[in-house]
Motif scaffolding. Structure first.
Motif, PDB file in Angstrom:
ATOM      1  N   ASP A 139       0.882  -1.154   0.023  1.00  0.00           N
ATOM      2  CA  ASP A 139       0.105   0.062  -0.021  1.00  0.00           C
ATOM      3  C   ASP A 139       0.819   1.234  -0.058  1.00  0.00           C
ATOM      4  O   ASP A 139       0.303   2.305  -0.326  1.00  0.00           O
TER       5      ASP A 139
ATOM      6  N   ARG B  17      -1.951  -0.945   9.821  1.00  0.00           N
ATOM      7  CA  ARG B  17      -3.245  -0.972   9.065  1.00  0.00           C
ATOM      8  C   ARG B  17      -4.340  -0.912   9.893  1.00  0.00           C
ATOM      9  O   ARG B  17      -5.460  -1.592   9.768  1.00  0.00           O
TER      10      ARG B  17
ATOM     11  N   ASN C 266      -7.842  -0.464   8.272  1.00  0.00           N
ATOM     12  CA  ASN C 266      -8.408  -1.599   7.471  1.00  0.00           C
ATOM     13  C   ASN C 266      -9.116  -2.672   8.336  1.00  0.00           C
ATOM     14  O   ASN C 266     -10.335  -2.905   8.273  1.00  0.00           O
TER      15      ASN C 266
ATOM     16  N   TYR D 127     -13.113  -3.203   8.700  1.00  0.00           N
ATOM     17  CA  TYR D 127     -13.625  -4.517   8.636  1.00  0.00           C
ATOM     18  C   TYR D 127     -14.593  -4.773   9.763  1.00  0.00           C
ATOM     19  O   TYR D 127     -15.499  -5.577   9.686  1.00  0.00           O
TER      20      TYR D 127
ATOM     21  N   ASN E 261      -2.292   4.162   4.308  1.00  0.00           N
ATOM     22  CA  ASN E 261      -3.526   4.472   3.721  1.00  0.00           C
ATOM     23  C   ASN E 261      -3.888   5.906   3.444  1.00  0.00           C
ATOM     24  O   ASN E 261      -4.703   6.347   3.627  1.00  0.00           O
TER      25      ASN E 261
ATOM     26  N   ALA F 196     -10.192   0.296  -0.297  1.00  0.00           N
ATOM     27  CA  ALA F 196      -9.139  -0.841  -0.036  1.00  0.00           C
ATOM     28  C   ALA F 196      -9.521  -2.148   0.294  1.00  0.00           C
ATOM     29  O   ALA F 196      -9.284  -3.286  -0.356  1.00  0.00           O
ATOM     30  N   ASN F 197     -10.223  -2.295   1.351  1.00  0.00           N
ATOM     31  CA  ASN F 197     -10.803  -3.737   2.005  1.00  0.00           C
ATOM     32  C   ASN F 197     -11.651  -4.292   0.744  1.00  0.00           C
ATOM     33  O   ASN F 197     -11.971  -5.328   0.297  1.00  0.00           O
TER      34      ASN F 197
ATOM     35  N   ALA G  92      -9.785  -5.585  -2.257  1.00  0.00           N
ATOM     36  CA  ALA G  92      -9.283  -6.953  -1.560  1.00  0.00           C
ATOM     37  C   ALA G  92     -10.335  -8.169  -1.793  1.00  0.00           C
ATOM     38  O   ALA G  92      -9.943  -9.262  -2.073  1.00  0.00           O
TER      39      ALA G  92
ATOM     40  N   ASN H 155      -6.827  -5.447   3.529  1.00  0.00           N
ATOM     41  CA  ASN H 155      -6.503  -5.093   2.016  1.00  0.00           C
ATOM     42  C   ASN H 155      -5.406  -5.924   1.523  1.00  0.00           C
ATOM     43  O   ASN H 155      -4.420  -5.633   0.643  1.00  0.00           O
ATOM     44  N   GLU H 156      -5.335  -7.210   2.106  1.00  0.00           N
ATOM     45  CA  GLU H 156      -4.091  -7.935   1.598  1.00  0.00           C
ATOM     46  C   GLU H 156      -4.861  -9.479   1.356  1.00  0.00           C
ATOM     47  O   GLU H 156      -5.404  -9.898   1.830  1.00  0.00           O
TER      48      GLU H 156
ATOM     49  N   SER I  89      -4.295  -0.651  -2.478  1.00  0.00           N
ATOM     50  CA  SER I  89      -4.483   0.497  -2.003  1.00  0.00           C
ATOM     51  C   SER I  89      -5.995   1.131  -2.143  1.00  0.00           C
ATOM     52  O   SER I  89      -6.571   0.658  -3.379  1.00  0.00           O
ATOM     53  N   CYS I  90      -6.308   2.118  -1.299  1.00  0.00           N
ATOM     54  CA  CYS I  90      -7.691   2.774  -1.883  1.00  0.00           C
ATOM     55  C   CYS I  90      -7.369   3.294  -3.220  1.00  0.00           C
ATOM     56  O   CYS I  90      -8.226   3.763  -3.811  1.00  0.00           O
TER      57      CYS I  90
END
Lengths: 344, 344, 344, 344
Positions: C8, C175, C178, C182, C206, C262-263, C266, C288-289, C327-328
């Motif tokens: 990111d 993170r 993120n 979530y 971020n 981002a999430n 992903a 986000n991974e 990334s966003c």
């Protein structure tokens, strides 16, 4: 025959201490200070200082000082001390190492001593918040590197500044015995009653093989001293052999008797040199060290006569400063001989 | 009467070493390692290892290990070692302290030993450049914490990896004597000839009061070891009393003789316990330690019979792992008695 | 055109943050955090976390973690963390450096998370008093290095162990956005209400240029954090340019909005890869991974198609583990393209 | 309206540098200094200094100094510097932290400068072998904390001592631009050609947001600088945003132009104050700082007129020392107004 005035650690251990070591060697014991001799030390030092204390034997004075200072100063702390103090110039940045980077602030002062005004002046440079290291401790040597001794009032005055600023007061007592022998006071009076928080209590220079103790007068200050000692390799596995030296050192006032002998020899030397032409005593002789300014050639002459000693500063203008240290084991005739040689 | 199997450091010093200490106490000497006994040590260790070496006495094994590792690893170094090694679990993060923050990488391995594949696997996680600590050293214990011994080939194989990666190889030899006594080889063969760069050579556990030595086989590696030792408070002012213990320890093979006695007692204990129902020897007995898995109630029974020892791990499923350490001074009848009690 | 899934931090800063920086550049301001923007940050973070907090901007996550851990762990402390955590493997022994030698204890755990049993097991090795490092902290990452997220209950359970053992609980929130995006909970619920003592609050990954904040929920824990930050070179002279990034990051929920984007990307990637033959998602995708085990040749194919990413472990048996980070600011079509390529 | 003479870091960044930052924000880039802008920096600095150099961007001057000094001094090293230097009094023992305990030796000297004789005198106290810290570096500030500048000959003379003693020469160039602008010489002539080994090259005070660079002139000295930077949290993940500031700072001589403006304003202030009754310029004005001794009440009067500045020392005997720092962005009329107020 060689005459040795280099340092009190040129001499070995007292026969009494050797005997105690031998006796302690006859049985098994729990390691790492869990033994009975070490357990008794708290009481022994408590009796000596007339209060509950926390005592931790270590191998050397550098370790005692470094560990004590690391306990009372954070890594970002400032420790105020004499510019010629052992911690500042003779321990290879040991306090910096033990503390993780604390700053020793070197202060000037006559006869190896620091006084309140110079501390106050130094503190004016430590008012900048986080830009400066945080004043954490004052450390003084008792006796000093110049063989002088602080009186209780002098210590109390420094302690007052320390208290006011949230600093702790540490005493490097590598020659604490000589200081107490000189002063007309109890160990309590010259330490916690005058505001000392932690003392490096030396025995090696005054007749042990290798034994020093860190003495905390305030249990609050101890914190995790034992973790620090362990990770620095100063928790002896066979701790009893350190502790028994300290125990014997205190028993029957052996420590004081030996210091009195040494101090007496130093005073004898002082008297012998007083008034000699060309010889200037640089400091009052209050412990077991004599500092004499002499013509440079005299140093050479003494050496060639078999006398060992240190030149304490680089020679200047044809004169040099000699340091003579006497131990309680220094033969009286060595002192006489030295005086003779310097007279002639 | 108490029977002590807790550790080899529960026993005191050899009479020969006490005598040597006494003899060294009769004269003055230069401090801080400038004395003649210390000067001779280089030759003594050179003879032992059949090459020029640099030898530095220190007070404890934790100091020897920490100082050695700090010399060969930068503060940002990674040191690969067994997850149960003394440096990893019994020195209170001493190597981290001495090195200024190096990382010990704990590796798994049977019988307290690490082997090449597990080192290689670990290294795969240290290929990220500056994001990881920099591989700096492999450290192994000889004998290990589990009383086992590396053969020359095993060490040579680890040394090869170290060499390839630009790492140094350190050996924690707190029980080096027991290892050499077990192996059919010379001290040279099991150290520098197998690629060892620096050795913590222990004497305390095998009959000294307190004396260890850091031995560098490669002068390039020594660097400023002496500065590190000094600032850590491990340069003894009366160094001769450390050195004389080491000197006597080596003379007449005292170190090996004593280790052989201890190893022999351990083997006797091993034989005595082998095949007993419910008792499981956890590791080969190659030095002076015996690890026995036993039913948990047996531990209590032994204790109530006056036997001291350590339970080495938390009990699990009704069984517990006991460690018995013998010294060369452990009475033979103590071993017999212990076997009897465990048999019944 | 290159498609970048490496990290990111491959993407730059949000336009809003650039604009805020530009605006802050128009006037003079007091240096070293004495400015008004920095002064407001306490309130901003207080609002966010629904309580008084102490907030300290720093430049990087490594600094945030190291300084936070050094504040809650003494140099002889043990810090329990996942064996693959950023502090353990990606900061070049930074926590060891900042703390002056604390020991990171690597723990195993699925999906990058540690759980109570493994901490409890590790603690059994830290009951030896001063022989072991002193348990000082648990540190977990939220989200983890594997893109997973701890729920409030999981954190509360770890916190309970920490509390019981006198340890502090640290969260590496590089993170954190993120993770909060979530979870269906407030920042308070997932931090201090679950027992977190100190948080490394990340913004750089971020959408900031470089800005992280150390957030203490308990003023008692802050101690002399500011001294540590200063001496480590993380007190910005023009602090306002750090603070303004953080301020803008929080305003209008920019931080959460960006993390949600981002999430979402992903998750889209996750859905696109789910069930593809030969492709195995290694972990739940909660941030986000995306970690995907794939046949080794696929990695090469993707690369030659202009896609950047990391292989997260050494390939084994013809398969390799790829990490894709979004990334966003990652273009949606890059994700689509990646899915296409992996499908074909 | 407030007139700010507190520090050059009270002003923000140059519009050119803001623009460069904005431009660099438009694309993805490899993190941790693997980007193209950072890759170009070596060449840019090489051109500037007319030789191959190694350049490492960091966030702050304290980091630049600490990391540079830790690279050239071992933990047991002594670093000789002016007693009022930034590293000695304004970095909260940062060099001690980064180096792991090196000792800063404070030296006296007029106008914030150290000279050879005082270094030589100090060195006489560092001849004791391992008892003292090991002389490792001389560090000087260019320009100094008192706004003065060393000429090439002065630096060459200090370098010669350093060379002779095996020490490195470090320059704290937080205001290096102002020094070069003042001197009639090239950057090369005042650094490596005069014997400087490593330079902390500052940009923040002269118009960057936050960007400094450590410049090594001798590749041998670099060693593992990058490991140190990483573990101290000074390896920016989005390094390009640091690097681009430095790149733009150098382009079109922006750095020098800005420094010339600032120096010019300082000289104007100097001329304005010269000869005023009761006002004494404490130091030659050679950079962008003016130190004026004034009657204590004047300080209060200036403050109430909306002028900010620092009193640099505790007032004494009715007088106080004021520091006025100008930036290239300081409005000319502010300087005029200040002169007026001090005249009246």
């Amino acid at each position: 025959m060689a005459m040795n005035f280099t340092s009190d650690n040129a001499y070995g251990a007292a026969p009494e201490i050797l005997a105690a070591l031998r006796d302690a060697n006859s049985a098994t014991a729990a390691p790492y200070g869990e033994d009975e001799i070490t357990a008794r030390l708290g009481q022994r030092f408590g009796d000596l200082f007339e209060r509950d204390v926390a005592v931790f034997p270590v191998f050397t004075g550098t370790a005692a000082n470094g560990l004590a200072l690391a306990t009372i100063s954070p890594p970002y702390g400032a420790i105020f001390c004499h510019e010629q103090s052992h911690i500042a110039v003779d321990e290879c940045a040991g306090p910096e190492f033990f503390s993780g980077g604390a700053k020793l602030v070197p202060l000037r002062g006559q006869h190896g001593k620091i006084a309140v005004p110079v501390v106050e002046e130094a503190l004016t440079h430590y008012r900048g918040g986080v830009h400066s290291a945080k004043p954490a401790a004052i450390s003084l040597a008792q006796a000093t590197e110049r063989g002088t001794v602080y009186g209780p009032d002098e210590i109390a005055a420094l302690s007052e500044v320390a208290r006011r600023e949230g600093m702790a007061l540490h005493v490097d007592g590598a020659r604490f015995a000589n200081a107490v022998a000189y002063l007309d006071c109890t160990p309590a009076e010259i330490t916690w009653k005058a505001g000392v928080d932690v003392l490096s209590f030396g025995a090696t220079k005054n007749g042990a093989f290798c034994a020093e103790a860190v003495v905390f007068f305030d249990p609050e200050r101890v914190r995790d001293f034992e973790y620090r000692r362990k990770r620095a390799g100063h928790l002896a596995s066979k701790m009893r052999f350190l502790s028994v030296q300290l125990e014997r050192y205190l028993r029957d006032d052996l420590w004081l008797k030996q210091a009195r002998v040494a101090n007496g020899l130093a005073q004898r030397l002082e008297r012998g040199l007083a008034g000699l032409p060309g010889i200037e005593l640089a400091h009052p002789v209050e412990a077991n060290e004599v500092f004499a300014g002499v013509p440079a050639p005299l140093a050479e002459k003494l050496r060639s006569s078999g006398i060992s000693f240190y030149e304490w500063e680089a020679p200047r203008k044809g004169r040099t400063l000699l340091r003579f240290v006497v131990s309680c084991f220094t033969p009286e005739e060595d002192v006489s001989r030295l005086i003779c040689l310097m007279r002639s």
